[in-house]
Design a protein around this motif. Structure first.
Motif, PDB file in Angstrom:
ATOM      1  N   LEU A   4      25.514  28.495  38.637  1.00  0.00           N
ATOM      2  CA  LEU A   4      24.820  29.775  38.535  1.00  0.00           C
ATOM      3  C   LEU A   4      25.337  30.771  39.566  1.00  0.00           C
ATOM      4  O   LEU A   4      25.342  31.989  39.323  1.00  0.00           O
ATOM      5  N   ASP A   5      25.773  30.280  40.719  1.00  0.00           N
ATOM      6  CA  ASP A   5      26.319  31.170  41.744  1.00  0.00           C
ATOM      7  C   ASP A   5      27.677  31.747  41.335  1.00  0.00           C
ATOM      8  O   ASP A   5      28.170  32.680  41.978  1.00  0.00           O
ATOM      9  N   LEU A  55      28.438  29.960  49.434  1.00  0.00           N
ATOM     10  CA  LEU A  55      28.471  30.568  50.759  1.00  0.00           C
ATOM     11  C   LEU A  55      28.474  32.085  50.660  1.00  0.00           C
ATOM     12  O   LEU A  55      27.864  32.774  51.500  1.00  0.00           O
ATOM     13  N   GLU A  56      29.135  32.624  49.635  1.00  0.00           N
ATOM     14  CA  GLU A  56      29.170  34.084  49.473  1.00  0.00           C
ATOM     15  C   GLU A  56      27.758  34.656  49.356  1.00  0.00           C
ATOM     16  O   GLU A  56      27.468  35.738  49.874  1.00  0.00           O
ATOM     17  N   ARG A  57      26.874  33.942  48.668  1.00  0.00           N
ATOM     18  CA  ARG A  57      25.496  34.433  48.507  1.00  0.00           C
ATOM     19  C   ARG A  57      24.773  34.454  49.852  1.00  0.00           C
ATOM     20  O   ARG A  57      23.995  35.363  50.128  1.00  0.00           O
ATOM     21  N   THR A  70      30.962  40.607  42.813  1.00  0.00           N
ATOM     22  CA  THR A  70      30.280  40.549  44.100  1.00  0.00           C
ATOM     23  C   THR A  70      29.108  39.572  44.031  1.00  0.00           C
ATOM     24  O   THR A  70      28.415  39.481  43.015  1.00  0.00           O
ATOM     25  N   ALA A  71      28.909  38.875  45.123  1.00  0.00           N
ATOM     26  CA  ALA A  71      27.804  37.919  45.186  1.00  0.00           C
ATOM     27  C   ALA A  71      26.476  38.654  45.161  1.00  0.00           C
ATOM     28  O   ALA A  71      26.342  39.755  45.704  1.00  0.00           O
ATOM     29  N   ARG A  72      25.491  38.037  44.538  1.00  0.00           N
ATOM     30  CA  ARG A  72      24.165  38.638  44.441  1.00  0.00           C
ATOM     31  C   ARG A  72      23.309  38.225  45.637  1.00  0.00           C
ATOM     32  O   ARG A  72      23.207  37.022  45.932  1.00  0.00           O
TER      33      ARG A  72
END
Length: 582
Positions: free
Chosen positions: A43-44, A183-185, A395-397
Motif C-alpha cells: 500500500l505504501d 521509510l519515505e512515509r 510523492t509519499a503520502r
C-alpha cells in the motif's frame, strides 16, 4: 536499455506497450499479498501509480501463510478490487508486485517485482526454507527450482545487492536500488510530529515506544511482562508508554486475545498502536524506542530516535547486519529482575546521552535513496510496463494522526516530597505496588473501588460542546456532597479550566481556589495536568492548613511535576467562584 518483460516481449521504443490495434496502452497491476504486513508494504507503493488512469490496480491473497486471514481483512478495509488466487493464476498481468518471496509466485504470469518485507535482511526464521538464510534472501524462496522468482528485485541499499549476489548472481543482475517506500512515509511526516503528539495527549512527556517483532524470539515472547512493567513503573507525568506489535503477532494471537493479555498495561495508559500507518505515526512522535531485532528499530534509527535494546533476538539475529550493529552498540535495558530500580534511570541516561545523528548512522547501512524511493521505483516499474510515467511526481503520502489513547488512567498512586514551599509529585497507575502518599481518583471515570479508597477525588468540568440538555452542579454543592458521600476522601476538587483553574474543599469545610501558572522555558510554555497539581496541594494542605477566612492572604507554593516547577496560588474562593458549575 529496457528490461525484457516476463512474457518475452520488450517495451516499445516510445515507452508504450504495443497493442497492435491502435488503442491506448493500459496496464493491469496485481498486488500479491501473503500477509497483512506484506500488504501494508504494498500500500505504501501506491503513489507510484497515482493519477494514472491507464493503470488498473488489482489485489490477490497469496495462499499458504498462517497470517492470511488478517491479510484478507486488511485488503477489504482499503476497499481494493480483489480477485481470487485461482483466477490470478489463470490470467496474465502487465506487472505483479509482491513484498514476500514466499508462496507460489511462480504461478503468476507477468513481470514480477519483489519489494523488501521489512527494513533490510537482519534475521533468519528457524524452521523455514534453508534454515540459516536471511529472511527475504533464502534461496528456497528467491530461487525456487534454481530460477529467480522475480523480474526485478527492488532493494533499499547497495549492500543488499551484494548480499543477494552471494545467494544468486543472476538474481543480483536483475536488482535495482530504489530505497524504502515505507521509510519515505515516515520521513515525509516528520513535520507532523507535534500534531501526532497532541493527538496522543503526550504533551511535554517523553513518549517511550516498546516494539516487538513476532515469533518465539520476539520481545513479547521473551519478556511478556515488559509492557505492564513499562506502564506501571514509569512516572505518568514524565513518560508516556506505547507498544508497536508486528502484524504477524496480531494475526497469530487475535486482536481480542492480544488486548486481554495486555489489559493491565492498557489500563495503566499504554498505547497499543494500530498495525497500519498508526504504528509509523507513533514512531514519528516517539522520543525513545525499546526494542528487539524487529525492523521497527531501524526505522526508529532512521528518524534518529534513541534506541534501547531489550532483547537481541537470540539465534534469529544475523551477526554483522545493520540491526546487529544497532543493538550491539547502543544502550541496553536491564534484565527483568533488575528492572524495578533500573528502568527510569536507564531511560533518563539514554535520553540524556543521545546526540543528533548518533542512531541515524546505523540506518545508513540499510537505507539509500532517501527522499527519492518512489521516483526510483517508478522509473523501474514503468520501464517494465513499457509506459511513460505520469508527469506528476511520485510523492509519499503523509501519515494520518494516530487515534487518541483508548484508555487513560483515572486513578493514581501519588508519591510526594515536601520541602518548604516546594512540593514534588510523582504519579503512578493505581495498581503499582510502590509506596505512595495518597490515592487520587477522577470521580465518574475511575472505578468505585478506587473512588472509595481515594484521599483526593476530583472531577473535570464538561468540555465545550456538551449537550445543552443537562443539569449542572455548582462547585460548592458538588465538593460538599463528595466529602459527605466518601468518608475516606480528605479533599474534593473541581478542575474548572483545562489548564489553570481549580476549586477544592477539604474536611475543614473551607473552599480554596487554585490558580496554576505554566512553566516557561525559552520559547516554550509547558502546562501541567491540573490533577497532578491538586495532588501536590492536597499533600501540602495536610501539613499546612489553608487560609481560614475570606480576608486571609493568598499562599504561593511551587509544584514540581515531571521535573518542572509550576507556580501555584491558593486563595479563599469567592462567592462567584463557588457558584461556577461543572
Amino acid at each position: 536499455m529496457r528490461r525484457a518483460t516476463g512474457d518475452g516481449r520488450r517495451a516499445t521504443g516510445d515507452g508504450r506497450r504495443a497493442t497492435g490495434d491502435g488503442r491506448r496502452a493500459t496496464g493491469d497491476v496485481l498486488f500479491a499479498a501473503r500477509s497483512a504486513n506484506a500488504l501494508h508494504r504494498l500500500l505504501d507503493v501506491l503513489p507510484v501509480f497515482a493519477g494514472d488512469d491507464r493503470i488498473r490496480r488489482l489485489f490477490t491473497l497469496v495462499p499458504g501463510s498462517d497470517f492470511d486471514v488478517d491479510a484478507l481483512a486488511a485488503i477489504e478495509r482499503v476497499h481494493a478490487r480483489t480477485i481470487p488466487w485461482d483466477e490470478a493464476c489463470r490470467r496474465p498481468f502487465d506487472l505483479i508486485l509482491a513484498a514476500s518471496p514466499k508462496g507460489d509466485l511462480g504461478l503468476l504470469h507477468g513481470d514480477r517485482v519483489l519489494l523488501p518485507h521489512g527494513a533490510g535482511f537482519n534475521k533468519t526464521i528457524r524452521g523455514e526454507g534453508s534454515g540459516d538464510s536471511a529472511s527475504g534472501l533464502d534461496p528456497a524462496y528467491v530461487l525456487p527450482g534454481g530460477r529467480p522468482v522475480s523480474t526485478l528485485y527492488a532493494l533499499a541499499h547497495p549492500s543488499q545487492v551484494a548480499r543477494l549476489a552471494a545467494v544468486s548472481p543472476s538474481a543480483a543482475r536483475q536488482s535495482a536500488v530504489v530505497g524504502d517506500p515505507t521509510l519515505e512515509r515516515l520521513l515525509t511526516s516528520v513535520s507532523h510530529r507535534d500534531r501526532f503528539r497532541a493527538a496522543l495527549g503526550t504533551g511535554d512527556r517523553k513518549l517511550i515506544v516498546l516494539t516487538s517483532t513476532w515469533g518465539p524470539e520476539s520481545l513479547l515472547a521473551r519478556r511478556p511482562g515488559l509492557p505492564a512493567e513499562l506502564a506501571v513503573r514509569l512516572p505518568q507525568d514524565r513518560y508516556q508508554p506505547a507498544l508497536i506489535v508486528h502484524p504477524n503477532e496480531r494475526s497469530r494471537t487475535g486482536a481480542l486475545d492480544l488486548a486481554e493479555r495486555l489489559a493491565p498495561a492498557l489500563d495503566a495508559g499504554l498505547i497499543l498502536a494500530g498495525p497500519y500507518e498508526e504504528w509509523a505515526a507513533v514512531l514519528v512522535a516517539a522520543d525513545a524506542v525499546i526494542t528487539d531485532h524487529g525492523s521497527t528499530a531501524l526505522y526508529a534509527a532512521a528518524l534518529d530516535r534513541t534506541v534501547i535494546a531489550a532483547y537481541d533476538g537470540g539465534d534469529e539475529l544475523i551477526p554483522g547486519s545493520p540491526m546487529a550493529e544497532l543493538l550491539g552498540q547502543g544502550p541496553r535495558l536491564a534484565p527483568a529482575d533488575h528492572l524495578d530500580t533500573a528502568l527510569d534511570a536507564t531511560l533518563g541516561a539514554a535520553l540524556d546521552a543521545h546526540r543528533p545523528g548518533a542512531t541515524r548512522a546505523f540506518a545508513d547501512a540499510a537505507f539509500a535513496e532517501r527522499g527519492r524511493a518512489l521516483e526510483r521505483l517508478r522509473e523501474e516499474v514503468y520501464g517494465l510496463l513499457g509506459l511513460d510515467p505520469p508527469a506528476v511526481p511520485a510523492t509519499a503520502r503523509p501519515l494520518p494522526p494516530p487515534a487518541p489513547p483508548a484508555r487513560v488512567p483515572a486513578a493514581f498512586a501519588v508519591r510526594v516530597h515536601i520541602s518548604g514551599t516546594e512540593v514534588r509529585v510523582e504519579r503512578y497507575p493505581a495498581r503499582t505496588d510502590a509506596p505512595a502518599h495518597h490515592l487520587a481518583a477522577e470521580h465518574g471515570t475511575a472505578g468505585e473501588r478506587h473512588a472509595q479508597s481515594a484521599g483526593l477525588l476530583y472531577r473535570r468540568a464538561e468540555p465545550p460542546g456538551a449537550s445543552p440538555h443537562r443539569a449542572v452542579r455548582t462547585v460548592a454543592g458538588w465538593t460538599a456532597e463528595i466529602l459527605d458521600s466518601y468518608p475516606g476522601c480528605r479533599t474534593a476538587s473541581a478542575v474548572l479550566s483545562a489548564l489553570s483553574l481549580c476549586v477544592l474543599r477539604t474536611r475543614s469545610g473551607a473552599l480554596l481556589t487554585v490558580r496554576i501558572s505554566p512553566c516557561r522555558e525559552a520559547d516554550r510554555i509547558v502546562h501541567a495536568d491540573p490533577a497532578a497539581v491538586l495532588s501536590a496541594v492536597h499533600a501540602w494542605l495536610a501539613v499546612h492548613p489553608g487560609p481560614p477566612a475570606a480576608d486571609a492572604a493568598a499562599v504561593e507554593i511551587d509544584c514540581r511535576i515531571g521535573g518542572r516547577l509550576f507556580p501555584v496560588r491558593l486563595s479563599p474562593t469567592t462567592p462567584d467562584e463557588a457558584e461556577l458549575t461543572l
